[in-house]
Scaffold this active site. Structure first.
Site, PDB file in Angstrom:
ATOM      1  N   SER A 216      14.625   1.037   1.757  1.00  0.00           N
ATOM      2  CA  SER A 216      13.590   1.597   0.884  1.00  0.00           C
ATOM      3  C   SER A 216      13.557   0.806  -0.428  1.00  0.00           C
ATOM      4  O   SER A 216      13.309  -0.394  -0.408  1.00  0.00           O
ATOM      5  CB  SER A 216      13.833   3.092   0.656  1.00  0.00           C
ATOM      6  OG  SER A 216      12.683   3.716   0.144  1.00  0.00           O
ATOM      7  N   ASP A 448       7.975   5.714  10.202  1.00  0.00           N
ATOM      8  CA  ASP A 448       8.371   5.927   8.805  1.00  0.00           C
ATOM      9  C   ASP A 448       7.253   6.641   8.060  1.00  0.00           C
ATOM     10  O   ASP A 448       6.116   6.175   8.007  1.00  0.00           O
ATOM     11  CB  ASP A 448       8.674   4.580   8.147  1.00  0.00           C
ATOM     12  CG  ASP A 448       9.411   4.724   6.825  1.00  0.00           C
ATOM     13  OD1 ASP A 448       8.985   5.543   5.987  1.00  0.00           O
ATOM     14  OD2 ASP A 448      10.397   3.999   6.618  1.00  0.00           O
ATOM     15  N   HIS A 486      12.099   7.273   8.209  1.00  0.00           N
ATOM     16  CA  HIS A 486      12.668   6.772   6.971  1.00  0.00           C
ATOM     17  C   HIS A 486      14.124   7.222   6.836  1.00  0.00           C
ATOM     18  O   HIS A 486      14.410   8.392   6.578  1.00  0.00           O
ATOM     19  CB  HIS A 486      11.850   7.280   5.770  1.00  0.00           C
ATOM     20  CG  HIS A 486      12.092   6.502   4.506  1.00  0.00           C
ATOM     21  ND1 HIS A 486      11.473   5.302   4.256  1.00  0.00           N
ATOM     22  CD2 HIS A 486      12.872   6.751   3.436  1.00  0.00           C
ATOM     23  CE1 HIS A 486      11.858   4.840   3.077  1.00  0.00           C
ATOM     24  NE2 HIS A 486      12.722   5.699   2.573  1.00  0.00           N
TER      25      HIS A 486
END
Length: 554
Positions: A216, A448, A486
């Protein structure tokens, strides 16, 4: 001169050269050039406490730093007993009003002469857990510290409020030095340089190999260290990277406005219904029904299949016209009708219609509609937008983020454009990193819900455009993992686990590139081939829970 004296003189010259190269940002030294007579694999922990870190050893502007604590610890790290020296330090800012960078280095007994630096997440503000593993890391293999890496990380130059939602405190953005430490990645090199100084004092030697891993925000940081400091790291793992942060923020702001419209937000029940409908329509397109949409290119789901009679909201079993419009807005590209200095023109959207895990509420968009102030139940991405508006854009802690329209920003356009040069880390020239022998493993889950994998597809294609296909393949592997979301948040359709660190070590240290890797779904006890982008796993025959039953299809 005797041979002993000659060796001593040569060693002194090598030490001086190594120090000079370190200050200049050059960090890849062979073992023979960095070892000293005092080299050890056991850290001299007591001697590190209160150690002063000179500004001269840090290649970006600071006023130096100091070790604030050095304590011997023992513990079990991923099933392995480890003794290590935990070193905490501050790196001091140039601007007296800016916060210090708080960093930590864990120095294990039995050091393997390697370092692993971890990236952060969200707005950062805390030091990552140095006993943890790399993103999508293996559940059955030791974490870097248990492998006897010296592990390091920082809070990226600001400290989160203890009352804030984790990684969602953007208040540091009112200070320019703190903003650049975070968004431009300056804190990464400052931390790295200070850590190497500490490591040299702790072990009497510098590392033979250095690695970086992050997801991220940390994934963006991983790409940035490879580009900005191509000699600092031998290998980099970047997962679900938010590399074009400004562009994504503009999309999040647009979606905040769309979802705040009366009746537009699909609640948790409707999200679950939409997920089930997408799976029913697209799951079998890869040859097997396994609740994972692997063949996304063939999935052309239309949410109007769930339209309520006359488009009105008649309950949880259908979508109103307003909700269909919101779902389409989330899953299609957002383009802004003006220029920004980074040169970016759009963000590709979030592919919720292609197999994202909607059994749990949207990580990015939550369970309730956006409002002012933004509810914590509105989702991570929308809270991120509000923090950015208040502290990065307007620098007004009370500003209503829904009053800023990313399509027509008005008086905020110049500020958006200026911030884009800091937050869109879109220089993809990895040629210096590749020429130096650096290796990059890039990963993203196709489901995601917070950072679009379509954006990482774009990044990879840009890298190929600069390096060319051959040089890109020699330095980079990019894997899209169907069904992974994610950071394995919640209950993803595919909870990805792969020993990318061992694969990267082998590639860097022996020249053997990853070949036919296999990724495990730790929630469902099944495996799949880890296919290089743009390939995807197609079922052939046999046990659908075994990777050998699949082939990578183009």
């Amino acid at each position: 001169m005797s041979s002993t004296s000659a060796r001593a003189t040569r060693n002194r010259r090598v030490a001086v050269l190594a120090t000079a190269l370190l200050v200049a940002g050059v960090a890849r030294f062979p073992a023979t050039a960095t070892a000293s007579a005092e080299a050890s694999t056991v850290p001299a922990c007591a001697g590190l406490d209160q150690l002063r870190i000179p500004a001269s050893v840090i290649s970006l502007p600071t006023t130096g730093g100091r070790v604030t604590a050095a304590v011997v610890k023992t513990g079990v790290v991923s099933g392995v007993a480890v003794e290590y020296c935990q070193v905490d330090a501050d790196v001091f800012p140039v601007d007296p009003a800016a916060p210090s960078i708080k960093m930590r280095v864990d120095l294990p007994t039995g050091w393997n002469r390697k370092t692993m630096m971890f990236g952060g997440g969200g707005f950062n503000g805390t030091i990552p857990d140095l006993t943890g593993n790399v993103p999508f890391g293996p559940a059955d293999q030791p974490a870097p510290l248990a492998r006897r890496y010296a592990v390091l990380a920082s809070d990226s130059g600001h400290q989160q409020s203890p009352t804030a939602v984790p990684s969602l405190d953007g208040s540091f953005g009112v200070n320019d030095e703190a903003l650049h430490n975070f968004a431009a990645g300056d804190a990464l090199k400052k931390t790295y340089d200070a850590a190497r100084f500490i490591i040299r004092h702790g072990y009497g030697a510098t590392p033979v190999k250095s690695y970086f891993a992050g997801g991220s925000t940390g994934g963006r940081e991983a790409l940035e260290v490879a580009r900005r400091w191509p000699l600092a790291f031998d290998g980099v793992i970047s997962a679900f990277p938010a590399w074009n942060n400004m562009s994504e923020i503009l999309d999040l702001g647009y979606l905040a406005q769309v979802l705040s419209r009366p009746g537009a937000f699909p609640g948790p029940e409707k999200q679950g219904m939409l997920y089930t409908s997408v799976i029913a329509a697209c799951d079998g397109l890869d040859g097997v029904r396994d609740n994972v949409v692997s063949n996304q290119g063939a999935c052309h789901y239309d949410p109007r299949a769930l339209r309520c009679p006359d488009g009105a909201d008649t309950g949880p079993t259908c979508l109103s016209d307003a909700q269909i419009g919101a779902v389409k807005a989330m899953s299609t590209p957002f383009r802004w009708p003006y220029r920004i200095a980074s040169g970016e023109t759009s963000y590709p959207g979030f592919p919720f219609l292609s197999g994202a895990d909607m059994r749990t509420p949207f990580l990015g968009f939550g369970t309730t509609a956006p409002a002012n102030p933004m509810p914590v139940t509105s989702g991570y991405g929308l809270q991120y937008w509000e923090q950015w508006v208040r502290y990065f854009l307007t620098r007004d802690p009370g500003h209503n983020s829904l009053d800023v329209d990313p399509r027509h920003p008005g008086k905020w356009l110049d500020r958006i454009s200026a911030l884009s040069t800091v937050e869109d880390r879109n220089n993809v020239d990895l040629r210096p990193f590749a020429r130096a022998g650096g290796k990059l493993i890039l990963m993203h889950g196709s489901a995601d819900e917070l950072v679009s994998h379509l954006s990482t597809n774009d990044y990879y294609q840009r890298v190929r455009g600069v390096l060319g296909p051959r040089a890109t393949h020699e330095a980079t592997r990019y894997y899209v993992i169907p069904g992974a979301n994610h950071a394995n948040f919640g209950t993803p359709a595919f909870a990805a686990s792969w020993d990318s660190l061992t694969a990267l070590e082998r590639w860097v240290e022996t020249g053997r590139a990853p070949r036919d890797p296999v990724v495990t779904d730790v929630n469902h006890n099944r495996t799949r081939p880890l296919c290089e982008y743009p390939d995807w796993p197609r079922y052939r025959a046999g046990d659908p829970n075994t990777a050998s039953s699949f082939t990578c299809a183009h």
